[in-house]
Design an enzyme around this catalytic site. Structure first.
Site, PDB file in Angstrom:
ATOM      1  N   GLY A   9      70.148  52.220 107.747  1.00  0.00           N
ATOM      2  CA  GLY A   9      69.061  52.580 108.659  1.00  0.00           C
ATOM      3  C   GLY A   9      68.615  54.014 108.431  1.00  0.00           C
ATOM      4  O   GLY A   9      69.134  54.719 107.549  1.00  0.00           O
ATOM      5  N   GLN A  10      67.639  54.447 109.215  1.00  0.00           N
ATOM      6  CA  GLN A  10      67.133  55.831 109.114  1.00  0.00           C
ATOM      7  C   GLN A  10      68.273  56.839 109.244  1.00  0.00           C
ATOM      8  O   GLN A  10      68.443  57.732 108.427  1.00  0.00           O
ATOM      9  CB  GLN A  10      66.190  56.140 110.275  1.00  0.00           C
ATOM     10  CG  GLN A  10      64.877  55.457 110.346  1.00  0.00           C
ATOM     11  CD  GLN A  10      63.983  56.214 111.333  1.00  0.00           C
ATOM     12  OE1 GLN A  10      63.450  57.269 110.995  1.00  0.00           O
ATOM     13  NE2 GLN A  10      63.836  55.707 112.535  1.00  0.00           N
ATOM     14  N   THR A  61      66.555  47.799 116.592  1.00  0.00           N
ATOM     15  CA  THR A  61      65.661  48.862 117.065  1.00  0.00           C
ATOM     16  C   THR A  61      64.196  48.442 117.238  1.00  0.00           C
ATOM     17  O   THR A  61      63.341  49.294 117.437  1.00  0.00           O
ATOM     18  CB  THR A  61      65.715  50.073 116.099  1.00  0.00           C
ATOM     19  OG1 THR A  61      65.366  49.618 114.790  1.00  0.00           O
ATOM     20  CG2 THR A  61      67.076  50.709 116.074  1.00  0.00           C
ATOM     21  N   THR A 100      69.855  55.668 123.373  1.00  0.00           N
ATOM     22  CA  THR A 100      68.406  55.940 123.389  1.00  0.00           C
ATOM     23  C   THR A 100      67.895  56.473 124.729  1.00  0.00           C
ATOM     24  O   THR A 100      68.455  56.174 125.794  1.00  0.00           O
ATOM     25  CB  THR A 100      67.650  54.631 123.057  1.00  0.00           C
ATOM     26  OG1 THR A 100      66.249  54.835 123.212  1.00  0.00           O
ATOM     27  CG2 THR A 100      68.044  53.498 123.991  1.00  0.00           C
ATOM     28  N   ASP A 101      66.788  57.192 124.651  1.00  0.00           N
ATOM     29  CA  ASP A 101      66.059  57.639 125.848  1.00  0.00           C
ATOM     30  C   ASP A 101      65.469  56.454 126.613  1.00  0.00           C
ATOM     31  O   ASP A 101      65.146  56.581 127.794  1.00  0.00           O
ATOM     32  CB  ASP A 101      64.942  58.610 125.448  1.00  0.00           C
ATOM     33  CG  ASP A 101      64.011  58.058 124.368  1.00  0.00           C
ATOM     34  OD1 ASP A 101      64.430  57.156 123.618  1.00  0.00           O
ATOM     35  OD2 ASP A 101      62.859  58.534 124.272  1.00  0.00           O
ATOM     36  N   TYR A 124      64.979  45.947 124.915  1.00  0.00           N
ATOM     37  CA  TYR A 124      65.694  46.876 124.013  1.00  0.00           C
ATOM     38  C   TYR A 124      66.521  47.869 124.837  1.00  0.00           C
ATOM     39  O   TYR A 124      67.724  48.032 124.604  1.00  0.00           O
ATOM     40  CB  TYR A 124      64.686  47.614 123.126  1.00  0.00           C
ATOM     41  CG  TYR A 124      65.238  48.822 122.403  1.00  0.00           C
ATOM     42  CD1 TYR A 124      66.079  48.682 121.297  1.00  0.00           C
ATOM     43  CD2 TYR A 124      64.915  50.126 122.812  1.00  0.00           C
ATOM     44  CE1 TYR A 124      66.586  49.796 120.629  1.00  0.00           C
ATOM     45  CE2 TYR A 124      65.416  51.238 122.148  1.00  0.00           C
ATOM     46  CZ  TYR A 124      66.239  51.073 121.067  1.00  0.00           C
ATOM     47  OH  TYR A 124      66.740  52.173 120.412  1.00  0.00           O
ATOM     48  N   TRP A 149      62.830  59.090 119.870  1.00  0.00           N
ATOM     49  CA  TRP A 149      61.674  59.205 118.960  1.00  0.00           C
ATOM     50  C   TRP A 149      62.129  59.649 117.556  1.00  0.00           C
ATOM     51  O   TRP A 149      61.701  60.684 117.042  1.00  0.00           O
ATOM     52  CB  TRP A 149      60.657  60.191 119.538  1.00  0.00           C
ATOM     53  CG  TRP A 149      60.042  59.803 120.850  1.00  0.00           C
ATOM     54  CD1 TRP A 149      60.549  58.950 121.799  1.00  0.00           C
ATOM     55  CD2 TRP A 149      58.775  60.242 121.365  1.00  0.00           C
ATOM     56  NE1 TRP A 149      59.689  58.846 122.860  1.00  0.00           N
ATOM     57  CE2 TRP A 149      58.591  59.628 122.619  1.00  0.00           C
ATOM     58  CE3 TRP A 149      57.793  61.106 120.896  1.00  0.00           C
ATOM     59  CZ2 TRP A 149      57.457  59.850 123.402  1.00  0.00           C
ATOM     60  CZ3 TRP A 149      56.669  61.331 121.690  1.00  0.00           C
ATOM     61  CH2 TRP A 149      56.505  60.701 122.919  1.00  0.00           C
TER      62      TRP A 149
HETATM   63  N1  LIG Z   1      64.267  54.757 115.931  1.00  0.00           N
HETATM   64  C1  LIG Z   1      64.086  55.412 117.081  1.00  0.00           C
HETATM   65  O1  LIG Z   1      62.985  55.892 117.384  1.00  0.00           O
HETATM   66  C2  LIG Z   1      65.237  55.621 118.029  1.00  0.00           C
HETATM   67  C3  LIG Z   1      64.996  56.246 119.269  1.00  0.00           C
HETATM   68  C4  LIG Z   1      66.069  56.457 120.132  1.00  0.00           C
HETATM   69  C5  LIG Z   1      67.339  56.048 119.757  1.00  0.00           C
HETATM   70  N2  LIG Z   1      67.538  55.427 118.560  1.00  0.00           N
HETATM   71  C6  LIG Z   1      68.890  54.979 118.216  1.00  0.00           C
HETATM   72  O2  LIG Z   1      69.306  55.691 117.072  1.00  0.00           O
HETATM   73  C7  LIG Z   1      70.202  54.872 116.318  1.00  0.00           C
HETATM   74  C8  LIG Z   1      69.769  54.838 114.868  1.00  0.00           C
HETATM   75  O3  LIG Z   1      68.466  54.257 114.817  1.00  0.00           O
HETATM   76  P1  LIG Z   1      67.629  54.186 113.483  1.00  0.00           P
HETATM   77  O4  LIG Z   1      66.277  54.674 113.800  1.00  0.00           O
HETATM   78  O5  LIG Z   1      68.396  54.767 112.341  1.00  0.00           O
HETATM   79  O6  LIG Z   1      67.529  52.596 113.337  1.00  0.00           O
HETATM   80  P2  LIG Z   1      67.137  51.708 112.081  1.00  0.00           P
HETATM   81  O7  LIG Z   1      66.468  52.537 111.041  1.00  0.00           O
HETATM   82  O8  LIG Z   1      66.484  50.493 112.618  1.00  0.00           O
HETATM   83  O9  LIG Z   1      68.565  51.312 111.490  1.00  0.00           O
HETATM   84  C9  LIG Z   1      69.451  50.503 112.170  1.00  0.00           C
HETATM   85  C10 LIG Z   1      70.324  49.856 111.134  1.00  0.00           C
HETATM   86  O10 LIG Z   1      71.294  49.070 111.820  1.00  0.00           O
HETATM   87  C11 LIG Z   1      71.441  47.883 111.093  1.00  0.00           C
HETATM   88  N3  LIG Z   1      72.000  46.833 111.939  1.00  0.00           N
HETATM   89  C12 LIG Z   1      71.387  46.090 112.885  1.00  0.00           C
HETATM   90  N4  LIG Z   1      72.246  45.221 113.424  1.00  0.00           N
HETATM   91  C13 LIG Z   1      73.428  45.419 112.794  1.00  0.00           C
HETATM   92  C14 LIG Z   1      74.697  44.812 112.888  1.00  0.00           C
HETATM   93  N5  LIG Z   1      74.932  43.822 113.746  1.00  0.00           N
HETATM   94  N6  LIG Z   1      75.694  45.281 112.098  1.00  0.00           N
HETATM   95  C15 LIG Z   1      75.468  46.288 111.213  1.00  0.00           C
HETATM   96  N7  LIG Z   1      74.285  46.880 111.066  1.00  0.00           N
HETATM   97  C16 LIG Z   1      73.274  46.453 111.852  1.00  0.00           C
HETATM   98  C17 LIG Z   1      70.057  47.542 110.591  1.00  0.00           C
HETATM   99  O11 LIG Z   1      70.144  46.655 109.521  1.00  0.00           O
HETATM  100  P3  LIG Z   1      68.974  45.565 109.293  1.00  0.00           P
HETATM  101  O12 LIG Z   1      67.763  46.366 108.974  1.00  0.00           O
HETATM  102  O13 LIG Z   1      69.508  44.756 108.154  1.00  0.00           O
HETATM  103  O14 LIG Z   1      68.847  44.815 110.577  1.00  0.00           O
HETATM  104  C18 LIG Z   1      69.557  48.911 110.179  1.00  0.00           C
HETATM  105  O15 LIG Z   1      69.908  49.210 108.835  1.00  0.00           O
HETATM  106  C19 LIG Z   1      70.217  53.509 117.024  1.00  0.00           C
HETATM  107  O16 LIG Z   1      71.321  53.452 117.886  1.00  0.00           O
HETATM  108  C20 LIG Z   1      68.957  53.522 117.843  1.00  0.00           C
HETATM  109  O17 LIG Z   1      69.048  52.676 118.970  1.00  0.00           O
HETATM  110  C21 LIG Z   1      66.508  55.213 117.687  1.00  0.00           C
END
Ligand SMILES: NC(=O)c1ccc[n+]([C@@H]2O[C@H](COP(=O)([O-])OP(=O)(O)OC[C@H]3O[C@@H](n4cnc5c(N)ncnc54)[C@H](OP(=O)(O)O)[C@@H]3O)[C@@H](O)[C@H]2O)c1
Length: 299
Positions: A9-10, A61, A100-101, A124, A149
Site C-alpha cells: 500500500g501507500q 481503504t 483514521t480520522d 469504512y 488524508w
Molecule cells: N488513504 C488515506 O487517505 C487514509 C486516511 C486515513 C487513514 N488511513 C489509514 O492509513 C493506513 C494505510 O493506508 P494506505 O493509504 O497506505 O492504504 P492503501 O494504499 O489502500 O494500502 C492498503 C494495503 O493493505 C492491503 N490489504 C488490504 N486488506 C489486506 C489484508 N486482509 N491483508 C493484508 N493486506 C491487506 C491492500 O492490498 P490490496 O490492494 O491487494 O487490497 C493494500 O496494499 C490504513 O490503515 C488506512 O486506513 C488512510
C-alpha cells in the site's frame, strides 16, 4: 527487526523505502504474502521473521465502495486487525496499528483529540473504529495511530488524482466544506520508524495517538496547493473552483471536520509532522518530476 503488513500500500511501500534509506531492518509483506485476515498466514509470518515490532499498514481503504462491500471492509479493517493483534499478544510483540480520522463524525468545531468519542458516518469509518476496539481488547502493547488524508509517491491518492485532472482539464471543481489534515506517507513512515526503538524497549507509551500533517485545510485548499506546485513544471494552470459537498454527492458521508490534534504524539514522542503545505509542494514536485522523467527522488 520490524515486520510490516500491507506492504504494497501507500504507507507500506513508503515504510519499506524509508527503512532501507535509514538502514532499519524491515520486511514489508504484501497481501499475497500475508493476509492479515488469515490467522495461519499471520502466525507463519511472525514465526518466519521473528520481528521485534509489527506495523499494520494493511487496510481496506475504499471509502465509498465500503458502503456496499461491508463485509470486505470488516475483513480488512476489523477481522484482520483482531487476528493480528491476538497473534502479537501471544508473543508479547508490540503492534503499531494505523487508523483514521474518519472514525469521527465531523461535528466538532475544532481539531479532534484522542479521547473524543468516535461516531463514524460511514461503513469504512465503522470498520476502522471496530478494528481499533479489537486491537485495544486483544493486546496491551499497542500503539494506534490515527492519521488522515494520506498521500505520497506510491499508490493512488488525491494528489495523484489532482495531477491527472490538471493535465487534462481547464477547471477542477473541488469540495471546499470538508476540513482535514493532509498527511504525507513520508512524514508518517518517518514517525513510525522514529518511535519504533522506544516501543521495542517497552516503556508505558501504549495507547491511541493522532499523527497528521501540521495545519488544517480543505480538499479545495489541498488541490489549489497541488496545482500551484505542479504549474511551473508542467505549464498547466487550471482553475480550481470551490464547490460544496452537496454538489459532489458520494455514497459515503464524510465528516465536515476531521482535523486531528496531534499534541499528544508531539508531547510523548517529540515528533511533529511537517506543515502540510511544505510536504504537498515537495511530493508534488517529486511525483511530477518522476512523471516527466526528470531526476526526482523523494528524500
Ligand atoms: N488513504 C488515506 O487517505 C487514509 C486516511 C486515513 C487513514 N488511513 C489509514 O492509513 C493506513 C494505510 O493506508 P494506505 O493509504 O497506505 O492504504 P492503501 O494504499 O489502500 O494500502 C492498503 C494495503 O493493505 C492491503 N490489504 C488490504 N486488506 C489486506 C489484508 N486482509 N491483508 C493484508 N493486506 C491487506 C491492500 O492490498 P490490496 O490492494 O491487494 O487490497 C493494500 O496494499 C490504513 O490503515 C488506512 O486506513 C488512510
Amino acid at each position: 527487526m520490524i515486520l510490516v503488513f500491507g506492504g504494497n500500500g501507500q504507507l507500506g511501500r513508503e515504510l519499506a523505502r524509508a527503512g532501507a534509506a535509514a538502514g532499519v531492518p524491515l520486511v514489508a509483506m504484501s497481501r499475497s504474502e500475508a493476509d492479515i485476515a488469515d490467522a495461519a498466514a499471520v502466525r507463519r509470518a511472525l514465526a518466519t521473521h521473528k520481528p521485534q515490532l509489527v506495523v499494520n499498514a494493511a487496510a481496506y481503504t475504499k471509502v465509498d465502495l465500503a458502503e456496499t462491500e461491508v463485509q470486505a471492509a470488516r475483513q480488512g479493517n476489523e477481522i484482520g486487525p483482531t487476528l493480528l493483534a491476538e497473534a502479537c499478544a501471544e508473543l508479547s510483540l508490540p503492534l503499531i496499528h494505523i487508523s483514521t480520522d474518519y472514525v469521527f463524525d465531523g461535528t466538532k468545531a475544532g481539531p479532534y483529540v484522542e479521547s473524543d468519542p468516535v461516531a463514524p458516518t460511514g461503513s469504512y469509518g465503522r470498520s476502522k473504529a471496530a478494528g481499533e476496539a479489537a486491537v485495544r481488547a486483544a493486546s496491551l502493547r499497542h500503539v494506534i495511530i490515527r492519521t488522515a488524508w494520506v498521500y505520497g509517491a506510491f499508490g493512488n491518492n488525491f494528489l495523484k488524482t489532482m495531477l491527472r485532472l490538471a493535465a487534462s482539464r481547464d477547471e477542477l471543481r473541488v469540495v471546499a466544506d470538508q476540513r482535514g489534515c493532509p498527511t504525507s506517507t513520508a512524514d508518517l513512515a518517518d514517525a513510525i520508524l522514529s518511535i519504533a526503538p522506544r516501543l521495542i524497549a517497552g516503556p508505558d507509551v501504549w495507547g491511541t495517538y493522532h499523527f497528521a500533517g501540521s495545519g488544517v485545510t480543505t480538499w479545495h485548499g489541498f488541490a489549489t496547493r497541488i496545482v500551484a506546485a505542479q504549474a511551473p513544471l508542467t505549464g498547466r494552470n487550471p482553475r480550481v473552483t470551490p464547490i460544496t459537498t452537496a454538489e459532489y454527492p458520494t455514497p459515503a458521508r464524510r465528516p465536515a471536520n476531521s482535523a486531528l490534534d496531534c499534541e499528544k504524539f508531539a508531547r510523548v514522542f517529540g515528533i511533529r509532522a511537517r506543515p502540510w503545505e511544505d510536504e504537498t509542494d515537495r511530493i508534488t514536485r517529486a511525483v511530477v518530476g518522476a512523471q516527466l522523467g526528470k531526476a526526482a527522488h523523494v528524500a
